[in-house]
Design an enzyme around this catalytic site. Sequence first.
Site, PDB file in Angstrom:
ATOM      1  N   HIS A 192      74.309  50.919   7.241  1.00 26.24           N
ATOM      2  CA  HIS A 192      73.680  51.994   6.478  1.00 26.24           C
ATOM      3  C   HIS A 192      74.580  52.538   5.377  1.00 26.24           C
ATOM      4  CE1 HIS A 192      70.634  51.831   9.633  1.00 26.24           C
ATOM      5  NE2 HIS A 192      69.861  52.112   8.613  1.00 26.24           N
ATOM      6  N   GLU A 434      59.734  45.275  12.026  1.00 22.57           N
ATOM      7  CA  GLU A 434      61.187  45.067  12.055  1.00 22.57           C
ATOM      8  C   GLU A 434      61.671  44.605  13.414  1.00 22.57           C
ATOM      9  OE1 GLU A 434      63.364  48.621  11.048  1.00 22.57           O
ATOM     10  OE2 GLU A 434      62.028  49.917  12.173  1.00 22.57           O
ATOM     11  N   ASN A 457      66.233  44.197   7.541  1.00 19.18           N
ATOM     12  CA  ASN A 457      67.575  44.434   8.093  1.00 19.18           C
ATOM     13  C   ASN A 457      67.535  44.342   9.614  1.00 19.18           C
ATOM     14  OD1 ASN A 457      67.986  45.113   5.429  1.00 19.18           O
ATOM     15  ND2 ASN A 457      67.802  47.304   5.800  1.00 19.18           N
ATOM     16  N   ASP A 458      66.599  45.075  10.194  1.00 19.59           N
ATOM     17  CA  ASP A 458      66.489  45.008  11.648  1.00 19.59           C
ATOM     18  C   ASP A 458      65.802  43.732  12.103  1.00 19.59           C
ATOM     19  OD1 ASP A 458      67.781  47.250  12.829  1.00 19.59           O
ATOM     20  OD2 ASP A 458      66.333  48.508  11.783  1.00 19.59           O
ATOM     21  N   CYS A 505      60.660  46.412   2.766  1.00 24.32           N
ATOM     22  CA  CYS A 505      61.570  47.484   2.357  1.00 24.32           C
ATOM     23  C   CYS A 505      62.998  47.256   2.820  1.00 24.32           C
ATOM     24  CB  CYS A 505      61.057  48.843   2.816  1.00 24.32           C
ATOM     25  SG  CYS A 505      60.906  48.966   4.602  1.00 24.32           S
TER      26      CYS A 505
HETATM   27  C1  PEP Z   1      65.153  47.666   7.928  1.00 20.50           C
HETATM   28  O1  PEP Z   1      65.455  47.621   9.133  1.00 20.50           O
HETATM   29  O2  PEP Z   1      65.067  46.652   7.203  1.00 20.50           O
HETATM   30  C2  PEP Z   1      64.887  48.969   7.277  1.00 20.50           C
HETATM   31  C3  PEP Z   1      64.402  49.044   6.061  1.00 20.50           C
HETATM   32  O3  PEP Z   1      65.196  50.099   7.968  1.00 20.50           O
HETATM   33  P1  PEP Z   1      66.696  50.616   8.191  1.00 20.50           P
HETATM   34  O4  PEP Z   1      67.607  49.800   7.314  1.00 20.50           O
HETATM   35  O5  PEP Z   1      66.725  52.053   7.849  1.00 20.50           O
HETATM   36  O6  PEP Z   1      66.913  50.338   9.646  1.00 20.50           O
HETATM   37 MG    MG Z   2      65.185  49.355  10.349  1.00 22.33          MG
END
Ligand code: PEP
Ligand code: MG
Length: 548
Positions: A192, A434, A457-458, A505
């Site tokens: 993050h 995710e 990402n997740d 996203c």
């Molecule tokens: C993701 O997991 O891709 C996402 C956009 O959420 P975060 O990065 O806040 O976990």
């Molecule tokens: Mg996420």
Amino acid sequence: MKVLEGKSVFRDICEGPLFFYRGGEALAERHPVEDKAEELERFARARRIAVMQLGELYDRTMEDVGAANAAIFEIHQMMVEDPEYVASVENMVNTQGVNLEYAIQITGENMSRMFHSMEDAYMRERAQDVRDISQRLLKILTGQKTSKAFRQEFPEEPSIIVADDLMPSETVQLSRHLVLGFLMRRGSTDSHTAILARSMGIPALVCVGQELSEEYDGSRAIVDGYAGILYVEPDAATREAMREKKEQSDRHVAMLHTLKGQENVTRDGRCIKVFANAGSLEDVEAALLNDAGGIGLLRSEILYLGRDSAPDEETQADFYRQVLERMQGREVVIRTMDIGADKKVPYLGLEREANPALGLRAIRLGLQNRELLRTQLRALYRAGIYGKLSIMYPMITSPEEIEKIREIEEEARRELDREGIPFAKNLPTGIMIETPAAALLSDRLAEMVDFFSVGTNDLTQYTLALDRQNGALACFDDPEHRAVMKLIEMAAENARRAGIWIGICGELAADPALTEQFLRMGIDELSVAPASVLSLRQRVRELDLGKK
Ligand code: PEP
Ligand code: MG
């Protein structure tokens, strides 16, 4: 001059002094001890040092900002010597034979939970204090510097922040105008902090390594986010080369800004939405500056970080309203709080977990603590009358979770109705895809919601079993993203069948090498860091999906 390499998470160049951030939670491992008396002696010594440090802090704060602000250090001094606290730590060492650090950590957590559950507001506030004194003792015992922590945590002039790794709760407390760049000795590109650096549009390197030692604190440095290189005390030739590179980079950004007002349309006429991810009002301004069509992901949990208690309904409603008003009728997708995993908050009294990324996180927390989610939903419904708002739920794994969410939504709306408070009654709701489970069940899920947004990402972390916080695992990542791409394709196909829209996203949304594949899958929206909006627009405009 010293030259170090890292992995770049944002392509730009900055120059400034290095500032070593020494915040962060010390964590203690558990191990058995032979000499209990020695542990207790160490405890007494650490307490004496803590009391002395706190006394110094009290005097200095008193001088600088007065008695009211200094009082907290007096309370901490008393807590360090509190008989119950001391007895609890000593008891653990004596009866369980564990090391002092572990006993301090567990006692701190237990007492903090106990304070947190109390009715009395004053006592509840002590939950954070008992954590703070435990942290102070742990840092004294592990040799980390804290004596000047309250002054050192934030630089006094704009600086390049150096840390082993930063927790989101720490990053959000750093004032933006004081941060020129980030250097993480560890970290990972999907952490993050990396995401935050991207959203701030400032150069950042992760995995720089331990060679970046504290002896360089205060040294001048240049971060080249294009090449992933750090120059400490750069020589004249390097400074000149970097100045030219920076000028070139600024010219490129200026060229991208000529695309403002243009459509995100491919050569064969396919139009998509390019939105921005945001976590704060500054990000929203950056989204507007970069001509984003909307906000595709507002990470609402940022509002919950770095504070002593959860933001109340009023605070939240006010923040969401401001975001919607600033976006002037453009779409805004607000994700309900994704607390947990690396985004810890002290005030919820959550248990320490062995595997937090697989733990009580995001919607799970909201479903367990319904009041927390209901409060947020009430705030969102109230703010919804000020713009074009959609609500998105994170970490969904099953249709049953959505059924439970619907009950809480209903409760929140009924309450507002009863109280005669104006609110938006029919806000679109979507979910993040995710987890592999959500992608695999996307046929059923698509019938229950208005949109999907893929969190790559997740989704990558859970599909490849690859901790996103651990930069050392990068070599196990799949550069072609094959498994993840298959899951996205599946979700896109199911979204199309159900007639709902699907966006991305996660950080892969900004990867120009994947844009064509995403568009061919039928992705309708890409939401990226504000600073990437215009380069993505440029990429979309050069594609021709009619070919091949
Ligand atoms: C993701 O997991 O891709 C996402 C956009 O959420 P975060 O990065 O806040 O976990
Ligand atoms: Mg996420």
